[in-house]
Write a protein that holds these residues in place. Structure first.
Motif, PDB file in Angstrom:
ATOM      1  N   GLU A 103       0.621  -1.057   0.318  1.00  0.00           N
ATOM      2  CA  GLU A 103       0.101  -0.013   0.316  1.00  0.00           C
ATOM      3  C   GLU A 103       1.289   0.797   0.034  1.00  0.00           C
ATOM      4  O   GLU A 103       0.437   1.763  -0.962  1.00  0.00           O
ATOM      5  N   ARG A 106       2.206   1.544  -3.350  1.00  0.00           N
ATOM      6  CA  ARG A 106       1.282   2.272  -4.414  1.00  0.00           C
ATOM      7  C   ARG A 106       0.915   3.930  -4.360  1.00  0.00           C
ATOM      8  O   ARG A 106       1.014   4.084  -5.572  1.00  0.00           O
ATOM      9  N   ILE A 107       0.898   4.508  -2.760  1.00  0.00           N
ATOM     10  CA  ILE A 107       1.024   6.031  -2.218  1.00  0.00           C
ATOM     11  C   ILE A 107       1.481   6.381  -2.884  1.00  0.00           C
ATOM     12  O   ILE A 107       1.764   7.601  -4.057  1.00  0.00           O
ATOM     13  N   PHE A 109       3.860   5.546  -5.777  1.00  0.00           N
ATOM     14  CA  PHE A 109       4.011   5.480  -6.991  1.00  0.00           C
ATOM     15  C   PHE A 109       2.979   6.087  -7.401  1.00  0.00           C
ATOM     16  O   PHE A 109       3.170   7.296  -8.832  1.00  0.00           O
ATOM     17  N   LYS A 110       1.825   7.035  -7.147  1.00  0.00           N
ATOM     18  CA  LYS A 110       0.800   6.944  -7.421  1.00  0.00           C
ATOM     19  C   LYS A 110       0.875   9.478  -6.851  1.00  0.00           C
ATOM     20  O   LYS A 110       1.697   9.991  -7.933  1.00  0.00           O
ATOM     21  N   GLY A 111       1.983   9.107  -6.001  1.00  0.00           N
ATOM     22  CA  GLY A 111       2.036  10.716  -5.435  1.00  0.00           C
ATOM     23  C   GLY A 111       3.246  11.826  -6.337  1.00  0.00           C
ATOM     24  O   GLY A 111       3.542  12.243  -7.083  1.00  0.00           O
ATOM     25  N   GLN A 112       4.319  10.489  -6.305  1.00  0.00           N
ATOM     26  CA  GLN A 112       5.954  10.972  -7.556  1.00  0.00           C
ATOM     27  C   GLN A 112       5.460  10.564  -8.951  1.00  0.00           C
ATOM     28  O   GLN A 112       6.770  10.709  -9.654  1.00  0.00           O
ATOM     29  N   SER A 113       4.028  10.246  -8.986  1.00  0.00           N
ATOM     30  CA  SER A 113       3.797   9.722 -10.678  1.00  0.00           C
ATOM     31  C   SER A 113       4.630   8.782 -11.567  1.00  0.00           C
ATOM     32  O   SER A 113       5.337   9.626 -12.376  1.00  0.00           O
ATOM     33  N   THR A 115       5.699   5.253 -12.641  1.00  0.00           N
ATOM     34  CA  THR A 115       5.077   4.239 -14.085  1.00  0.00           C
ATOM     35  C   THR A 115       6.347   2.944 -13.950  1.00  0.00           C
ATOM     36  O   THR A 115       7.609   3.220 -14.076  1.00  0.00           O
TER      37      THR A 115
END
Length: 194
Positions: A103, A106-107, A109-113, A115
């Motif tokens: 988790e 995932r956070i 990865f999303k926060g730092q954009s 891929t």
């Protein structure tokens, strides 16, 4: 009747027909969409029912198998029994913290954009790794870190010492803040031991 009036009436009639034609087309499209939606929800319901039947049938079987395996391994004595008991005690913690790490990843990865790498990039690196292992060049590079350690200068050692002292200082200050005192931890009083 004049030509203008006739042409106006024919345009209105043509316009009405077109509108009527469009409304029946849109009604048919709406009905088709409703039917497709109903069929999709029906198929989704059937799929979820099938999945729940499979999981309900497999769940007790897997639980029974796991319980049997656990009881069998629990009867083993000695070092193996202790190892099995230790692994059984640690399993919930490992599962919990692996979920937490996933988790958190995932956070981040999303926060730092971020891929993940593309499949072609992964394949390229993996193929290069396999080729280096097969050719033996991967293992010949194993001595390189030792050579690097031998070639460290005094300035690099001093910089590493300063960095270590900074880390130790920050850790110590954090411990003091966490314990709310300079020395020792909050614990039981001497009278509580009697």
């Amino acid at each position: 009747m004049s030509f203008a009036l006739v042409s106006r009436r024919s345009a209105l009639t043509f316009g009405r027909r077109a509108v009527r034609f469009e409304s029946t087309t849109s009604q048919k499209a709406a009905e088709a969409a409703k039917q497709a939606g109903a069929k999709a929800s029906e198929l989704s319901t059937k799929a979820s029912e099938g999945l729940s039947r499979v999981s309900s049938a497999a769940g007790p079987a897997l639980a029974k198998y796991a319980k049997g395996l656990s009881s069998t391994l629990g009867r083993v004595g000695g070092r193996t029994g202790k190892l099995v008991a230790f692994v059984e005690r640690q399993t919930p913690f490992v599962i919990y913290y692996s979920k937490v790490a996933a988790e958190l990843g995932r956070i981040v990865f999303k926060g730092q954009s971020m891929t993940p790498p593309s499949v072609s990039t992964f394949q390229t690196y993996f193929q290069n790794f396999v080729k280096s292992v097969q050719s033996g060049s991967f293992f010949s590079k194993a001595g390189a870190p030792l050579q690097n350690v031998r070639n460290i200068s005094r300035t690099q050692v001093a910089a590493a010492g300063v960095l270590l002292a900074e880390c130790l200082g920050f850790f110590t200050v954090g411990e003091m803040i966490g314990r709310l005192k300079l020395i020792g931890y909050h614990g039981e009083t001497h009278a509580a031991a009697h």
